[in-house]
Enzyme design. Structure first.
Site, PDB file in Angstrom:
ATOM      1  N   SER A 139      14.563 -40.697  -5.291  1.00 30.08           N
ATOM      2  CA  SER A 139      14.939 -41.397  -4.053  1.00 30.08           C
ATOM      3  C   SER A 139      16.236 -40.901  -3.416  1.00 30.08           C
ATOM      4  CB  SER A 139      15.043 -42.901  -4.337  1.00 30.08           C
ATOM      5  OG  SER A 139      15.774 -43.161  -5.517  1.00 30.08           O
ATOM      6  N   THR A 140      16.613 -39.659  -3.653  1.00 28.19           N
ATOM      7  CA  THR A 140      17.816 -39.144  -3.006  1.00 28.19           C
ATOM      8  C   THR A 140      17.540 -38.614  -1.602  1.00 28.19           C
ATOM      9  OG1 THR A 140      17.510 -36.966  -4.038  1.00 28.19           O
ATOM     10  CG2 THR A 140      18.921 -38.549  -5.199  1.00 28.19           C
ATOM     11  N   ILE A 160      11.059 -40.228   1.691  1.00 26.89           N
ATOM     12  CA  ILE A 160      10.499 -41.583   1.655  1.00 26.89           C
ATOM     13  C   ILE A 160      11.280 -42.464   0.691  1.00 26.89           C
ATOM     14  CG2 ILE A 160       8.480 -42.924   0.930  1.00 26.89           C
ATOM     15  CD1 ILE A 160       6.739 -40.617   2.012  1.00 26.89           C
ATOM     16  N   GLY A 161      11.664 -41.922  -0.459  1.00 24.41           N
ATOM     17  CA  GLY A 161      12.393 -42.712  -1.448  1.00 24.41           C
ATOM     18  C   GLY A 161      13.723 -43.204  -0.924  1.00 24.41           C
ATOM     19  N   SER A 164      -0.921 -40.699  -2.191  1.00 27.70           N
ATOM     20  CA  SER A 164      -1.009 -39.842  -1.007  1.00 27.70           C
ATOM     21  C   SER A 164      -2.434 -39.865  -0.480  1.00 27.70           C
ATOM     22  CB  SER A 164      -0.636 -38.403  -1.386  1.00 27.70           C
ATOM     23  OG  SER A 164      -0.991 -37.486  -0.369  1.00 27.70           O
ATOM     24  N   TYR A 210      -2.234 -30.945  -7.334  1.00 25.84           N
ATOM     25  CA  TYR A 210      -1.481 -32.063  -6.745  1.00 25.84           C
ATOM     26  C   TYR A 210      -2.417 -33.226  -6.425  1.00 25.84           C
ATOM     27  CZ  TYR A 210       1.128 -34.709  -3.197  1.00 25.84           C
ATOM     28  OH  TYR A 210       1.720 -35.713  -2.463  1.00 25.84           O
TER      29      TYR A 210
END
Length: 264
Positions: A15-16, A19-20, A141, A154
């Site tokens: 989350s840096t 979206i996070g 996703s 992925y």
């Protein structure tokens, strides 16, 4: 609208940025206590300082941990033994031809994208059940449904997240704990923004033209015909983490601009 999140303790993996980070900011505006995460302590510290500069009296801290390393996850759990809301957001992606994806690549993607959420949930989920309240959100996703031919490994991990999420939800019957998945579509994160800018320069087109070409050729089923903003995805994540969304459980919630051509 008051989402009734004041003083709820939230952990958001990866989350840096993107979206996070936007999700952390949105939780903080609701009065939640937020713990963010990244692989590098300097980036975590920078993100924490940025959030504090944006939001007065923000109750935010950070813990660095690489989710490809189980011992670092164990150390994180020792530092943060209990949370009210878990956002399983960390993930990696990399375009690669199927024949070039090695066993090591398959395992690396599964380790980070799937096992990270499993390990965190295995620790926090029973504690939520014990106190009869909690939220677990897996950030999946649209690629879980539309497996991208250039990133099959992925797509596999994103589908696996839906299975884990639904399975955990089955264990919440009769409680006030919910487990859901969020399915963002193409989103203008920092990396995507840079990608558009680079294409704009190399093709001598405006960024708007590049974006229109992408949705015309690569994602023609999108109904909104544009990249979502990270804030649009964050708003959805935070709402479904709140007490106001208590009747939604075991769901796969789409924020993909209508790209998936399905009524369900």
């Amino acid at each position: 609208m008051d989402l009734k999140l004041k003083d709820k303790v939230v952990f958001i993996s990866g989350s840096t940025a993107g979206i996070g980070f936007a999700t952390a900011e949105r939780f903080l505006t609701e009065g939640a206590t937020v713990v963010i995460n990244g692989r590098d302590q300097n980036r975590v510290d920078d993100a924490v300082n940025s959030l504090k500069s944006k939001i007065e009296d923000a109750k935010v801290s950070g813990i660095a941990a690489d989710f490809s390393e189980s011992d670092e996850i164990d150390a994180l759990l020792e530092k943060l033994p209990e949370v009210d809301i878990l956002i399983n957001n960390t993930g990696i992606f990399e375009p690669m031809a199927f024949e070039d994806i090695s066993d090591a690549d398959w395992l690396r993607f599964f380790e980070v994208n799937v096992m990270s959420g499993i390990r965190l949930s295995r620790h926090y989920f029973p504690k939520m059940l014990a106190k009869n309240w909690g939220r677990v959100i897996f950030i999946s996703s649209e690629s879980a449904v539309f497996i991208p031919e250039e990133m099959i490994h992925y797509g596999m991990t994103k589908t696996a997240q839906l299975a884990v999420s639904r399975g955990l939800a089955e264990l919440t019957k009769g409680t006030q704990v919910t487990v859901n998945s969020i399915l963002p579509g193409p989103t203008k994160s920092k990396g995507v923004g840079q990608f558009i800018e680079d294409l704009s320069k190399s093709e001598n087109k405006s960024m708007d033209e590049v974006e229109k070409d992408f949705f015309k050729k690569q994602r023609p089923t999108s109904l909104i015909g544009r990249f979502a903003d990270v804030e649009e995805v964050a708003n959805t994540i935070v709402y479904y983490s709140s007490p106001l969304a208590s009747a939604t459980n075991g769901a796969s919630i789409r924020v993909e601009g209508g790209l998936i051509k399905s009524i369900l």
